[in-house]
Motif scaffolding. Structure first.
Motif, PDB file in Angstrom:
ATOM      1  N   LEU A 133       2.432   1.826  -3.937  1.00 57.03           N
ATOM      2  CA  LEU A 133       1.854   0.489  -3.905  1.00 57.03           C
ATOM      3  C   LEU A 133       1.775  -0.077  -5.309  1.00 57.03           C
ATOM      4  O   LEU A 133       1.609   0.665  -6.273  1.00 57.03           O
ATOM      5  N   THR A 134       1.861  -1.382  -5.388  1.00 55.76           N
ATOM      6  CA  THR A 134       1.636  -2.016  -6.678  1.00 55.76           C
ATOM      7  C   THR A 134       0.130  -1.973  -6.952  1.00 55.76           C
ATOM      8  O   THR A 134      -0.686  -1.773  -6.040  1.00 55.76           O
ATOM      9  N   TRP A 185      -2.986  -2.249  -4.170  1.00 55.66           N
ATOM     10  CA  TRP A 185      -4.093  -1.302  -4.107  1.00 55.66           C
ATOM     11  C   TRP A 185      -5.442  -2.009  -4.281  1.00 55.66           C
ATOM     12  O   TRP A 185      -6.389  -1.748  -3.533  1.00 55.66           O
ATOM     13  N   LYS A 186      -5.541  -2.918  -5.242  1.00 59.30           N
ATOM     14  CA  LYS A 186      -6.804  -3.627  -5.474  1.00 59.30           C
ATOM     15  C   LYS A 186      -7.172  -4.474  -4.254  1.00 59.30           C
ATOM     16  O   LYS A 186      -8.345  -4.570  -3.892  1.00 59.30           O
ATOM     17  N   ASN A 187      -6.185  -5.083  -3.615  1.00 58.03           N
ATOM     18  CA  ASN A 187      -6.422  -5.871  -2.413  1.00 58.03           C
ATOM     19  C   ASN A 187      -7.014  -4.992  -1.308  1.00 58.03           C
ATOM     20  O   ASN A 187      -8.003  -5.366  -0.666  1.00 58.03           O
ATOM     21  N   LEU A 239       1.718  -3.373   4.823  1.00 60.01           N
ATOM     22  CA  LEU A 239       2.317  -2.683   3.679  1.00 60.01           C
ATOM     23  C   LEU A 239       3.327  -1.607   4.079  1.00 60.01           C
ATOM     24  O   LEU A 239       4.012  -1.056   3.228  1.00 60.01           O
ATOM     25  N   THR A 240       3.458  -1.311   5.362  1.00 58.77           N
ATOM     26  CA  THR A 240       4.320  -0.214   5.806  1.00 58.77           C
ATOM     27  C   THR A 240       5.794  -0.568   5.925  1.00 58.77           C
ATOM     28  O   THR A 240       6.611   0.310   6.088  1.00 58.77           O
TER      29      THR A 240
END
Length: 83
Positions: A6-7, A11-13, A72-73
């Motif tokens: 993940l970017t 990840w923060k999202n 995200l998958t």
């Protein structure tokens, strides 16, 4: 099994969504409620201080996080496919 990097922004999202629903303090099972139509959603988390799991019929409070994770998958799912 597959994995995906993940970017930092992704990840923060996810982290922000997890915190917004107060995931770490949600009860594992809200109430014993199962239906004849729908789906069981399970979200698990592991942190330095432990492990937590939340199980909800048709998503409930965890659905926003779960939907974001599904996006995200790279799976090509329609709304009807996840229920």
């Amino acid at each position: 099994n597959k994995s995906k990097d993940l970017t930092f922004e992704d990840w923060k999202n996810i982290e922000n969504k997890i915190n917004s629903i107060k995931f770490w303090s949600l009860p594992t099972v809200e109430k014993e409620l199962l239906g004849t139509d729908g789906s069981q959603w399970i979200l698990e988390g592991k942190a330095l201080n432990g492990y937590h799991v939340v199980d909800r019929w048709c998503g409930g409070k965890i659905s926003s996080v779960c939907r974001e994770l599904i996006k995200l998958t790279d799976l090509n799912l329609k709304e009807d496919d996840i229920y």
